[in-house]
Structure formats: C-alpha cells, structure tokens
Scaffold this active site. Structure first.
Site, mmCIF file in Angstrom:
data_model
loop_
_atom_site.group_PDB
_atom_site.id
_atom_site.type_symbol
_atom_site.label_atom_id
_atom_site.label_comp_id
_atom_site.label_asym_id
_atom_site.label_seq_id
_atom_site.Cartn_x
_atom_site.Cartn_y
_atom_site.Cartn_z
ATOM 1 N N LYS A 192 0.893 -0.976 0.086
ATOM 2 C CA LYS A 192 0.109 -0.109 -0.058
ATOM 3 C C LYS A 192 0.988 1.224 0.148
ATOM 4 C CE LYS A 192 -3.368 2.408 3.046
ATOM 5 N NZ LYS A 192 -3.958 2.710 4.144
ATOM 6 N N ASP A 238 -2.634 10.177 3.818
ATOM 7 C CA ASP A 238 -4.020 9.901 3.983
ATOM 8 C C ASP A 238 -4.854 10.767 4.770
ATOM 9 O OD1 ASP A 238 -6.236 8.713 3.984
ATOM 10 O OD2 ASP A 238 -6.026 6.869 5.136
ATOM 11 N N LYS A 261 -10.050 12.989 8.155
ATOM 12 C CA LYS A 261 -9.612 12.411 9.614
ATOM 13 C C LYS A 261 -9.501 13.790 10.365
ATOM 14 C CE LYS A 261 -6.511 8.721 8.149
ATOM 15 N NZ LYS A 261 -6.955 7.655 8.843
ATOM 16 N N ASP A 285 1.523 6.362 5.727
ATOM 17 C CA ASP A 285 0.318 5.376 4.996
ATOM 18 C C ASP A 285 1.029 4.677 3.626
ATOM 19 O OD1 ASP A 285 -1.975 4.283 5.603
ATOM 20 O OD2 ASP A 285 -3.193 5.652 4.543
ATOM 21 N N ASP A 342 -12.167 6.822 3.834
ATOM 22 C CA ASP A 342 -10.753 6.948 4.674
ATOM 23 C C ASP A 342 -10.619 5.408 4.634
ATOM 24 O OD1 ASP A 342 -8.582 7.544 6.329
ATOM 25 O OD2 ASP A 342 -9.749 7.582 8.101
ATOM 26 N N GLU A 395 -9.509 3.625 2.209
ATOM 27 C CA GLU A 395 -9.165 3.685 0.892
ATOM 28 C C GLU A 395 -7.909 2.839 0.490
ATOM 29 O OE1 GLU A 395 -7.738 5.338 3.185
ATOM 30 O OE2 GLU A 395 -5.498 4.934 2.703
ATOM 31 N N ARG A 398 -7.780 -0.527 0.798
ATOM 32 C CA ARG A 398 -8.428 -1.562 0.396
ATOM 33 C C ARG A 398 -8.764 -1.394 -1.024
ATOM 34 N NH1 ARG A 398 -12.484 -2.232 5.169
ATOM 35 N NH2 ARG A 398 -10.786 -1.224 6.211
HETATM 36 MN MN MN Z 1 -4.715 4.667 4.729
HETATM 37 MN MN MN Z 2 -7.671 5.975 5.479
#
Ligand code: MN
Ligand code: MN
Length: 471
Positions: free
Chosen positions: A239, A244, A251, A262, A321, A323, A325
């Site tokens: 990833k 993020d 967030k 992230d 959020d 995102e 996956r």
């Molecule tokens: Mn993330």
């Molecule tokens: Mn996220």
C-alpha cells in the site's frame, strides 16, 4: 549446551583472544542463567565488575567499564533469558559511545550474523533533515556474515527512511523514484501507469482514490520486475498512500498526524524486494505498488460513490478513509494475472489491528496452513514477531452493499475491523498462496537502538521464510 558451555566459551575467549584487533574494546555477553557462574569466576578477570550489584544480565543491560584514561575499556552485555535472543545487541548499538568494539566472548546458541544484524539495526537514525552529532560505534562480531547483516540492515533502513520522509518530500512521484533507484541497483525493470492512463489500462480504483491530488502528485501503479521468467513468481504488493487525509470523510487532527507513514506497505515491499534481489533468490519477483495521495478536492471520490475495479467487482464507497483496500484491490488483481506461486501484501491498513495487538505485533492473515506455519517459523528465526489472526468467514456479510458487489466500510456489527479489511482483500487476492500483513510501520516509543518513528516490521521474518522456501 548453553549452560556450563556458555561460561567455558566466555573464559576461553577472554584468555586467548586469538588474532583479534588489539585496539578494539572487548564486549562479553551472557544470559541471565549464566550470571551466577560468571560472578563466581569473574574476580580473576575483573573484581570491580563482578561486584556490580545492579547487573542482572537483563536484555540490553550493559556495564561499560572505563579504563585509566576514562574511555571504555570493556563492556559486559546482558542477553536476557531467551536462548538465541539477539535483541540486546540492538539496544547496545544505541548505548555505546563512538569507538570500535569486538565481541570477545559469547555463549553458545548465539548466531553471530544475527547479533551483527541486530547491532546494525540499532545504529539506524533518520538523517535527512538533521545529521547525527557523533560517529556511530562499530562492533566486530567474529564469525558473522557481515555482508548479509549489512544488506538486511540497509534494506530495513530504506524502509524506515521512506516512512520517515514527510509527504511534502515524498509524493507518488518520489515513491516511483525510490522504486526506480532500487530497480537500477539490481537490473530490474520498472513499468509505471500514471494519471488518466490508469483508466485506460484497467486500474479504476487506484485512479479514483488518487485523482484529487495536486498536479505532479498524480496516482500511479508501479510495477518492478526482476529475475528469470521461468522461476516461480513472487508477488509483493504494498500500500502506497503517501498521505491519507481520510478524503472527504476527513480524519481528525490526531488521526491525520502520522499519515505520512501510510505508504509503509510500499516501503516494506521495496525493502523486502531488495533482500530477495541481494540474495539472488531463484524467483521471478514482481513488486506492485499502487501509489496515491488520498487528498481532499473537487475531484475527490465521495461517500456513496460506486467504483469499478480491475477485477470487475463494483465497490460502494461507504467511507473515503477506507481507501487502502480500494487501491490494493486493483493491485491484487494485477498480481493474480501473473499467476504467482506466492503473493504477500503489506499495508498500514487498519487501526483495528493496533487495537487488537498494539504497535509492535503486526497481524497476518492467510487460509494457507503451510504458509502460516512458514511465516511463523521465519518470524521466530529472525526475532521479528507477527501474530496470526483468522479470516473469519462469519463476518463476510458485513461487506454486503445494497447496490454494489461489496462496500469498503463493513457493518459495525462485525466489529473486527482488521479481519473485515482482510476479508475484503481476499475477494481480490490470487487463488494460490496469499498472505496479508497489516503493519503499523511505526515505533511510537523511542528507546536505545529503536528511535521513535518509522519502523521495519515483519520483513526480516518474511525474508527468512522466503529463503527457506526458495533458496
Ligand atoms: Mn490509509
Ligand atoms: Mn484511510
């Protein structure tokens, strides 16, 4: 072997020290269980040290004995209670003043390369914006494979450097540059699909997540390929969310503060790939990194949007959020097209994984019992802990959407957020051996040898597993 034999080894090394550098400061080490015997004999060696009542040989506990000039003359290091545990060397690296040291006596059961690697890991500092003030100490470990130890430590340092670098200096383009640097070192090829091309080439979810980022920070799919085409395909998927914000489901400040990390999964698969290529394992390696910034803007995906995926499954975005996956879905589908022998994905995916196991113990998920056992064995071998969690099929209905094939925000009743995220990924994972690791990639508590900040997790254990599987 360890008890009794340990003390014998120690005295032999102390009294003979054959062929060693006279100027190096000797380091002796012992396990807790050997302390009493060592104290009995130690007066002949060093009465002052034997009288040191505080020394219990606990992990990383070190006594630095000064010589007449006030500089370290010798060091005694505690190894703790677990046979073979080299954690103490990592702590020692963070404690020793500058100088050249030499492991002069070590109990049986201690792997010299493991000890050298732990020490090298403990020397890590993030120096992009502020250099360290003094030279790092150096430890000579007789019998260690220094090339192997240095290469593994350098790979882990690469992962930590990338995680520590903030998003203003590490966008999708810089992550691509890091992949190209690595590929260049090993003669690997790189293919990148970026921006609007993502739509034309079948990466709609990667595009949707990353399309709101500023010009120059376009989303991209990075694919590094190395090794002979006849070898079994090893797919490493990471990833790469360079920052993020949460997207339109923004967030809160506290949750956003560390989100430069992230892209930790991407950093980890680059580092693991470096280990594989350095060792020239007989695999066809494919490193797959969806690199995006989950930004806020007029082009951002919205709550309620339904996304296409490379696999053809439609996904309702219940929460922008979740995102990670989404981009991993396309990357895992790409991996499956390569017909891999083994696919590993690493991602800073859920806070729920931390609620379950905390920052030091990344969970992994697989339905392949042999692979699970191999991952656990590698983790033990490398002192690089992971913990298996189940892909509990009872929670699958929490991913059901009213209007699409599935949704990215599981129903609250299922509660187990790390598991439902893994179940989501499983819908896109290749049919063969696959494991997903939900890493934190961060050390929240600095201590000697482990500075607070980016942390490399699980990849030394995975490398040990891969060596056993392919070498
Ligand atoms: Mn993330
Ligand atoms: Mn996220």
């Amino acid at each position: 072997m360890r008890h009794g034999g340990a003390f014998g080894d120690l005295t032999m090394a102390e009294t003979h020290s054959p062929g060693t550098d006279d100027t190096a400061i000797p380091v002796t080490c012992l396990f807790e269980g050997d302390l009493a015997g060592w104290r009995d004999a130690a007066p002949a060696l060093d009465a002052g040290l034997a009288a040191s009542a505080e020394f219990r040989a606990r992990t990383g506990q070190a006594v630095i004995v000064p010589g007449p000039d006030g500089r370290p003359a010798r060091v005694v290091l505690g190894l703790g209670a677990s046979p073979g545990d080299v954690t103490a060397f990592r702590i020692l690296a963070g404690r020793l003043p500058a100088g050249t040291y030499r492991l002069a006596g070590a109990p049986g059961g201690l792997d010299p390369t493991d000890a050298a690697l732990a020490f090298a890991l403990g020397l890590y500092r993030f120096e992009r914006y502020r250099k360290r003030e003094s030279a790092p100490p150096r430890l000579v470990v007789p019998g260690a494979d220094e090339a192997e130890a240095d290469s593994l430590a350098a790979a882990c340092a690469l992962a930590k450097d990338l995680v520590n670098t903030p998003a203003n200096d590490l966008g999708p383009a810089e992550l691509e540059a890091a992949a190209r640097d690595l590929a260049g070192r090993f003669g690997a090829t790189v293919e990148v699909t970026a921006g609007e091309d993502l739509l034309a080439r079948g990466y709609p979810a990667v595009h949707a997540v990353g399309r709101a980022a500023a010009p120059g920070r376009e989303p991209r799919m990075i694919e590094v390929t190395w090794g002979q085409s006849g070898h079994p395909v090893l797919a490493l998927v990471g990833k790469g969310v360079v920052f993020d914000t949460g997207g339109l489901d923004l967030k809160p400040s506290a949750g956003m503060r560390l989100m430069k990390k992230d892209m930790g999964g991407a950093a980890h698969v680059l580092a693991l790939g470096a280990m594989v290529m350095q060792a020239a394992l007989p695999v066809r390696l494919s490193i797959l990194i969806p690199a995006v910034e989950n930004a806020v803007g007029g082009a951002a995906m919205r709550p309620g949007d339904v996304l296409a995926t490379r696999k053809g499954l439609t996904v309702e975005v219940g929460n922008t959020d979740a995102e990670g996956r989404l981009i991993l879905a396309d990357a895992l589908t790409r991996a499956s097209e390569l017909e891999p022998d083994l696919t590993l994905d690493l991602a800073t995916l859920t806070g729920a994984a931390r609620v379950a196991l905390g920052p030091q113990l990344p969970p992994f998920f697989t339905d392949d019992e042999a692979l699970a056992a191999a991952i656990e064995a590698g983790a033990r071998r490398a002192f690089d802990p992971v913990w298996r969690l189940p892909l509990w099929k009872g929670y699958l209905p929490s991913l059901d959407s009213e209007i699409a094939d599935l949704k990215n925000d599981p129903d609250a009743w299922a509660q187990a957020g790390a598991m439902t995220a893994a179940l989501f990924l499983q819908k896109f994972a290749p049919a063969g051996a696959w494991a997903h690791l939900d890493i934190f990639a961060w050390n929240p508590r600095g201590q000697p040898g482990s500075p607070a900040g980016g942390e490399a997790q699980a990849i030394r254990g995975l490398y040990a597993m891969l060596k056993a599987r392919y070498a």
